[in-house]
Design a protein around this motif. Structure first.
Motif, PDB file in Angstrom:
ATOM      1  N   THR A 231       0.855  -1.185   0.000  1.00 56.62           N
ATOM      2  CA  THR A 231       0.000   0.000   0.000  1.00 56.62           C
ATOM      3  C   THR A 231       0.895   1.240   0.000  1.00 56.62           C
ATOM      4  O   THR A 231       2.091   1.156   0.327  1.00 56.62           O
ATOM      5  CB  THR A 231      -0.885   0.058   1.262  1.00 56.62           C
ATOM      6  N   LEU A 232       0.296   2.378  -0.316  1.00 55.25           N
ATOM      7  CA  LEU A 232       1.044   3.640  -0.256  1.00 55.25           C
ATOM      8  C   LEU A 232       1.600   3.842   1.164  1.00 55.25           C
ATOM      9  O   LEU A 232       2.736   4.267   1.348  1.00 55.25           O
ATOM     10  CB  LEU A 232       0.117   4.809  -0.642  1.00 55.25           C
ATOM     11  N   PHE A 233       0.788   3.500   2.161  1.00 55.91           N
ATOM     12  CA  PHE A 233       1.219   3.645   3.559  1.00 55.91           C
ATOM     13  C   PHE A 233       2.487   2.842   3.848  1.00 55.91           C
ATOM     14  O   PHE A 233       3.412   3.336   4.488  1.00 55.91           O
ATOM     15  CB  PHE A 233       0.079   3.183   4.482  1.00 55.91           C
ATOM     16  N   GLU A 234       2.529   1.608   3.370  1.00 58.75           N
ATOM     17  CA  GLU A 234       3.713   0.778   3.631  1.00 58.75           C
ATOM     18  C   GLU A 234       4.941   1.344   2.912  1.00 58.75           C
ATOM     19  O   GLU A 234       6.038   1.374   3.490  1.00 58.75           O
ATOM     20  CB  GLU A 234       3.464  -0.674   3.185  1.00 58.75           C
TER      21      GLU A 234
END
Lengths: 97, 130
Positions: free
Chosen positions: A28-31
């Motif tokens: 994900t973008l978060f990761e």
């Protein structure tokens, strides 16, 4: 097309993103943001990283995939093979204008 | 000043209560009917029964759903909980059918993972951050 790949690879942050996707595909973008900050000290805004991802996507090096409500990013090494064969197997036709 | 309450917006309070208690392992602390089917519903950690309460708040305000949808799409957790061992907790929860958007990731002294609470939120679990 090859032009986009060289441009995408010219930036060190974008190369880091690819390094991290080699370690684990489907992030994900978060990761991706967490990895860049915590492993490489690259404290950038989410928006800046999103723009780097857009450059990688337009070069075909990253493919984003929707799965239900989530969005994951996968590495695609196929454009790299194409640019490498230009010198490794010079008879391969180049697709650049 | 102390942090007494924190909250997550949940799509369905009853479903959320089951997930946060039966699956994550918290215990119910307050459950007060508020009318129109809504409840003042809080859970706490069994390890700290008098600690910070988590309010399972209805997602009724029209701004909440687009906000949650945008966070989930980018994999951003609504909140984070501390666990002793992220890897062990990941395996336990996965065995219960919990969906993770980020499997355990070790970054120096900290390990994190991100799971779906089935009520419209992602939740980060972490160890080593204290």
């Amino acid at each position: 097309m090859a032009e986009d790949v060289f441009k995408a690879l010219a930036d060190p942050t974008r190369r880091r993103i690819l390094d991290e996707l080699v370690e684990r595909d489907g992030q994900t973008l978060f990761e991706i943001c967490a990895r860049l900050v915590n492993k490489h000290g690259l404290g950038m805004s989410r928006q800046a990283i999103s723009q780097h991802l857009a450059v990688l996507e337009s070069a075909g090096l990253v493919v984003s995939r929707r799965e239900g409500r989530y969005k994951f990013h996968d590495l695609n090494t196929e454009p790299l093979e194409r640019i490498a064969t230009r010198w490794l197997r010079p008879d391969a036709p180049e697709s650049t204008p | 000043m102390r942090i007494h309450l924190t909250s997550v917006f949940v799509d369905d309070q009853e479903k959320a209560l089951r997930f946060y208690t039966d699956v994550l392992g918290f215990v119910k602390k307050h459950d007060v009917p508020l009318g129109e089917g809504f409840r003042w519903l809080t859970v706490v950690s069994p390890e700290v029964p008098d600690g910070t309460e988590l309010v399972l708040e209805p997602s009724e305000h029209p701004a909440v759903r687009p906000y949650k949808t945008a966070l989930v799409e980018d994999g951003i957790p609504a909140t984070a909980f501390a666990v002793d061992d992220v890897q062990a907790e990941f395996e336990r929860l996965r065995g219960l059918g919990v969906r993770f958007t980020q499997e355990p990731l070790e970054m120096g002294p900290v390990t994190t993972a991100v799971l779906d609470d089935t009520c419209g939120n992602l939740i980060q679990i972490m160890n080593g951050g204290e």
